[in-house]
Write a protein that holds these residues in place. Structure first.
Motif, PDB file in Angstrom:
ATOM      1  N   THR A  56       2.941 -84.861  46.152  1.00  0.00           N
ATOM      2  CA  THR A  56       3.327 -83.480  46.497  1.00  0.00           C
ATOM      3  C   THR A  56       3.807 -82.788  45.226  1.00  0.00           C
ATOM      4  O   THR A  56       4.659 -83.322  44.515  1.00  0.00           O
ATOM      5  CB  THR A  56       4.485 -83.481  47.525  1.00  0.00           C
ATOM      6  OG1 THR A  56       4.108 -84.292  48.632  1.00  0.00           O
ATOM      7  CG2 THR A  56       4.796 -82.074  48.004  1.00  0.00           C
ATOM      8  N   SER A  70      13.362 -87.534  39.216  1.00  0.00           N
ATOM      9  CA  SER A  70      13.322 -88.687  38.298  1.00  0.00           C
ATOM     10  C   SER A  70      11.988 -88.750  37.561  1.00  0.00           C
ATOM     11  O   SER A  70      11.951 -88.872  36.323  1.00  0.00           O
ATOM     12  CB  SER A  70      13.533 -89.999  39.068  1.00  0.00           C
ATOM     13  OG  SER A  70      14.710 -89.949  39.822  1.00  0.00           O
ATOM     14  N   TYR A  93      14.731 -85.526  51.830  1.00  0.00           N
ATOM     15  CA  TYR A  93      15.765 -86.527  52.125  1.00  0.00           C
ATOM     16  C   TYR A  93      17.065 -85.939  52.654  1.00  0.00           C
ATOM     17  O   TYR A  93      17.950 -86.666  53.075  1.00  0.00           O
ATOM     18  CB  TYR A  93      16.028 -87.417  50.895  1.00  0.00           C
ATOM     19  CG  TYR A  93      16.642 -86.703  49.699  1.00  0.00           C
ATOM     20  CD1 TYR A  93      18.003 -86.449  49.638  1.00  0.00           C
ATOM     21  CD2 TYR A  93      15.858 -86.309  48.625  1.00  0.00           C
ATOM     22  CE1 TYR A  93      18.567 -85.809  48.548  1.00  0.00           C
ATOM     23  CE2 TYR A  93      16.412 -85.653  47.532  1.00  0.00           C
ATOM     24  CZ  TYR A  93      17.763 -85.424  47.499  1.00  0.00           C
ATOM     25  OH  TYR A  93      18.324 -84.789  46.418  1.00  0.00           O
TER      26      TYR A  93
HETATM   27  O1  N01 Z   1      13.357 -88.919  44.347  1.00  0.00           O
HETATM   28  P1  N01 Z   1      12.580 -87.878  45.277  1.00  0.00           P
HETATM   29  P2  N01 Z   1      13.961 -88.727  42.885  1.00  0.00           P
HETATM   30  N1  N01 Z   1       3.391 -93.110  47.267  1.00  0.00           N
HETATM   31  O2  N01 Z   1      12.798 -88.355  46.653  1.00  0.00           O
HETATM   32  C1  N01 Z   1       7.063 -89.927  45.790  1.00  0.00           C
HETATM   33  C2  N01 Z   1      18.756 -86.780  42.177  1.00  0.00           C
HETATM   34  N2  N01 Z   1      18.315 -86.868  40.790  1.00  0.00           N
HETATM   35  O3  N01 Z   1      14.563 -90.005  42.460  1.00  0.00           O
HETATM   36  O4  N01 Z   1       7.135 -85.808  47.707  1.00  0.00           O
HETATM   37  C3  N01 Z   1       3.384 -92.128  46.370  1.00  0.00           C
HETATM   38  O5  N01 Z   1      12.930 -86.491  44.931  1.00  0.00           O
HETATM   39  C4  N01 Z   1       7.422 -88.661  46.508  1.00  0.00           C
HETATM   40  O6  N01 Z   1       6.252 -88.006  46.947  1.00  0.00           O
HETATM   41  P3  N01 Z   1       6.342 -86.975  48.209  1.00  0.00           P
HETATM   42  C5  N01 Z   1      18.416 -85.402  42.724  1.00  0.00           C
HETATM   43  O7  N01 Z   1      19.363 -85.054  43.688  1.00  0.00           O
HETATM   44  C6  N01 Z   1      18.842 -85.974  39.922  1.00  0.00           C
HETATM   45  O8  N01 Z   1      12.988 -88.159  41.967  1.00  0.00           O
HETATM   46  O9  N01 Z   1       7.075 -87.730  49.288  1.00  0.00           O
HETATM   47  N3  N01 Z   1       4.428 -91.354  46.072  1.00  0.00           N
HETATM   48  C7  N01 Z   1       8.171 -87.935  45.390  1.00  0.00           C
HETATM   49  O10 N01 Z   1       7.281 -87.376  44.471  1.00  0.00           O
HETATM   50  C8  N01 Z   1      17.079 -85.658  43.343  1.00  0.00           C
HETATM   51  O11 N01 Z   1      16.728 -84.705  44.323  1.00  0.00           O
HETATM   52  C9  N01 Z   1      18.422 -85.990  38.634  1.00  0.00           C
HETATM   53  O12 N01 Z   1       4.932 -86.670  48.525  1.00  0.00           O
HETATM   54  C10 N01 Z   1       5.553 -91.593  46.749  1.00  0.00           C
HETATM   55  C11 N01 Z   1       8.922 -89.086  44.718  1.00  0.00           C
HETATM   56  O13 N01 Z   1       8.224 -90.277  45.052  1.00  0.00           O
HETATM   57  C12 N01 Z   1      17.280 -87.035  43.912  1.00  0.00           C
HETATM   58  O14 N01 Z   1      18.053 -87.717  42.944  1.00  0.00           O
HETATM   59  C13 N01 Z   1      17.480 -86.895  38.189  1.00  0.00           C
HETATM   60  C14 N01 Z   1       5.648 -92.624  47.712  1.00  0.00           C
HETATM   61  C15 N01 Z   1      10.354 -89.224  45.188  1.00  0.00           C
HETATM   62  O15 N01 Z   1      11.069 -88.080  44.841  1.00  0.00           O
HETATM   63  C16 N01 Z   1      16.024 -87.821  44.193  1.00  0.00           C
HETATM   64  O16 N01 Z   1      15.111 -87.684  43.103  1.00  0.00           O
HETATM   65  C17 N01 Z   1      16.964 -87.788  39.096  1.00  0.00           C
HETATM   66  C18 N01 Z   1       4.509 -93.387  47.963  1.00  0.00           C
HETATM   67  N4  N01 Z   1       4.503 -94.376  48.856  1.00  0.00           N
HETATM   68  C19 N01 Z   1      17.383 -87.774  40.385  1.00  0.00           C
HETATM   69  N5  N01 Z   1       6.913 -92.628  48.195  1.00  0.00           N
HETATM   70  C20 N01 Z   1      19.005 -84.993  37.732  1.00  0.00           C
HETATM   71  O17 N01 Z   1      18.323 -84.204  37.153  1.00  0.00           O
HETATM   72  C21 N01 Z   1       7.563 -91.638  47.562  1.00  0.00           C
HETATM   73  N6  N01 Z   1       6.751 -91.024  46.695  1.00  0.00           N
HETATM   74  C22 N01 Z   1      20.465 -84.957  37.655  1.00  0.00           C
END
Ligand code: N01
Length: 530
Positions: free
Chosen positions: A206, A185, A489
């Motif tokens: 990360t 995202s 996850y």
């Molecule tokens: O979520 P994620 P997402 N302080 O869990 C960070 C689908 N999707 O919504 O890696 C600071 O991947 C966390 O950091 P870290 C797709 O299946 C698809 O982006 O834990 N940072 C990471 O960087 C995807 O895999 C599309 O160190 C914090 C981020 O938040 C799934 O959804 C588009 C934190 C979370 O990343 C999830 O994607 C979007 C904190 N306290 C989503 N907590 C398409 O392209 C968390 N983070 C179709």
């Protein structure tokens, strides 16, 4: 007031819910659906952040339906959220499912009543219905992790979550924007926000691997060709490991010379997106093969990001490539060459609190107009827990899954009769094309309900042995994967003893479909009916 009784309650009106209502009503069942949002779309209703687009090619990210497919076409290979939402509205209208859906209504409870073989489902509207079957089409990545940073309540600007982007206009032009989270995202949002913001500051923890989508206009000839033979196309993608036509690993990396390896990497890179997940057949299990692909992406980061300090922060090295979901982007690394995009490595300069005016880190006090949280989801169990589904012992599915999900085919779990979880853990789920996953599950459920109707059965649940065997098979399929040992996850970690359960089924959609076909042909072997 009399409680209305249905054959099935469907929870959610995203792609899975729309198709479930269509398919089950077509089968002559009385169906009601509850949807918390005011309209259809599910994740595509809520994830309306700038830059949101799908990462499965649009030829396949749609219903493989003889009637629908030829009546629609896409503009791009990887369409943006508005086009996907328009498509889901088109599907809902063409199939006439809206009258069956209660919008802006959340399910607040679903209690199995064992004497009646029914669920009593209560909703936020105060409505209460009973239904023989409960079909959870509530998604595996639909409950966003809320931001829990101290001081958020003091912030005087606006804050939003990518996964629940507001439907009113969120002004980004000329604004000072913070983005926290750099998964799929965040990676999509950053370049889109950077286009017109005064400044975008990315708070980075990360470094993930991100590869270009190589998006472009849809090949209309290819789409028309599929439209002329939808059933054939449907069978083809159902028997593909991820439900599309992306090429599979060409062979073990060691079977190619270094020049051939580089040529393959360049070829897959040019095609774009998830093809980088399958350059070599052993990149998910062999660290040397994996490193070849990871190095190729790292070289791209080095070549693209001009500021070496930024490039170092963005360089993915915390885990092997593909062991967390690969991000697919349009101009992510390039955005960091813009003078209005800054990067803060929160491992060295952690966020201390949100202030009235912005964010205070150990070394900075920064002012923002808009905070964008892209922090991921309570995957797999978040939406199920929220619906508060209870069996006759008062347990929720997640109570039975405290050491990892136990299911038969990822669709049903013992102890919860007549409960179907579409695209649940134990099925290919988020590893494959989610629209196709939903279609396949709904078709399976419709077949099972017909089977039950014909025999006068009113209750179904997995047999213990069949569930144990399937759960063991899901674990076995993941046992030699590099990704089992990486925090993400998709992995359930048992903190007491460190054992790990990879939640989706990694055997491939093709193998999964073959297995389901055998189960159907064998009169739903493994399920017990009464
Ligand atoms: O979520 P994620 P997402 N302080 O869990 C960070 C689908 N999707 O919504 O890696 C600071 O991947 C966390 O950091 P870290 C797709 O299946 C698809 O982006 O834990 N940072 C990471 O960087 C995807 O895999 C599309 O160190 C914090 C981020 O938040 C799934 O959804 C588009 C934190 C979370 O990343 C999830 O994607 C979007 C904190 N306290 C989503 N907590 C398409 O392209 C968390 N983070 C179709």
């Amino acid at each position: 007031m009399n409680t209305v009784d249905y054959d099935a309650v469907v929870v959610g009106a995203g792609a899975g819910g729309i198709y479930a209502v269509h398919k089950l009503t077509q089968a002559g069942l009385r169906v009601i659906a509850f949807e918390g949002a005011p309209d259809v779309g599910g994740v595509w209703y809520h994830n309306r952040y700038p830059g949101a687009r799908v990462d499965i090619e649009s030829y396949f990210y749609c219903f493989p339906d003889e009637d629908l497919y030829p009546r629609w076409t896409w503009k791009e290979r990887y369409p943006a959220q508005p086009e996907i939402l328009a498509y889901l509205n088109f599907a809902a209208d063409t199939w006439g499912v809206r009258p069956h859906i209660r919008f802006s209504t959340w399910v607040t409870g679903a209690q199995w009543e064992s004497s009646a073989h029914r669920y009593r489902v209560t909703a936020s509207s105060g409505e209460s219905v009973t239904a023989r079957h409960l079909v959870m089409a509530s998604g595996q990545l639909s409950k966003a992790r809320p931001p829990a940073f101290p001081g958020l309540e003091d912030f005087r600007g606006r804050w939003v979550q990518t996964a629940h982007w507001p439907t009113d206009h969120v002004e980004t032009a000329g604004k000072r924007i913070a983005v926290i989270g750099t998964g799929s995202s965040g990676v999509q949002a950053v370049p889109a926000l950077a286009r017109d913001a005064e400044n975008v500051t990315v708070f980075h923890r990360t470094a993930n691997y991100s590869v270009p989508a190589q998006n472009g206009p849809l090949d209309q000839q290819k789409y028309a060709d599929y439209a002329s033979r939808v059933s054939e196309m449907r069978e083809k993608i159902l028997h593909h490991p991820v439900g599309s036509d992306i090429p599979l690993g060409a062979g073990p990396a060691s079977s190619f010379s270094p020049d051939e390896q580089q040529a393959l990497l360049r070829q897959r890179w040019a095609r774009g997106g998830h093809t980088m997940n399958a350059v070599f057949s052993d990149q998910g299990t062999d660290i040397h093969a994996n490193t070849l692909v990871a190095d190729f992406v790292r070289q791209h980061v080095r070549d693209t990001v001009k500021d070496p300090a930024k490039a170092e922060i963005l360089m993915p090295h915390a885990y092997p490539i593909g062991t967390r979901r690969l991000c697919v982007d349009t101009g992510y690394y390039e955005a960091f060459n813009q003078s209005n995009v800054d990067l803060i490595d929160i491992n060295h300069d952690p966020i201390e609190r949100i202030t009235e005016k912005g964010i205070r880190t150990r070394n900075h006090d920064l002012e923002f107009d808009l905070l964008v949280f892209a922090l991921g989801f309570n995957a797999f169990t978040g939406a199920l827990d929220e619906a508060n589904i209870r069996n006759e012992l008062g347990e929720r599915p997640s109570d039975r899954w405290s050491r990892g999900p136990r299911t038969l085919l990822g669709l049903m779990t013992r102890g919860f009769p007549n409960l179907f979880v579409l695209t649940g853990p134990g099925s290919p789920s988020v590893l494959a094309n989610m629209i196709l996953d939903n279609v396949q599950h709904v078709d399976f459920v419709a077949d099972m309900l017909r089977h039950m109707g014909e025999r006068g059965h009113t209750r179904v649940e997995p047999e213990e042995k069949a569930q144990d065997e399937w759960t063991a098979h899901v674990a076995e399929a993941a046992s030699n994967l590099l990704r089992l040992n990486v925090e993400n996850y998709m992995v359930h970690v048992n903190r007491e003893d460190g054992t790990r359960v990879f939640m989706p089924y990694v055997g491939g959609l093709d193998k999964y479909v073959e297995h389901c076909e055998k189960v159907v042909a064998d009169d739903f072997v493994g399920f017990s009916f009464s």
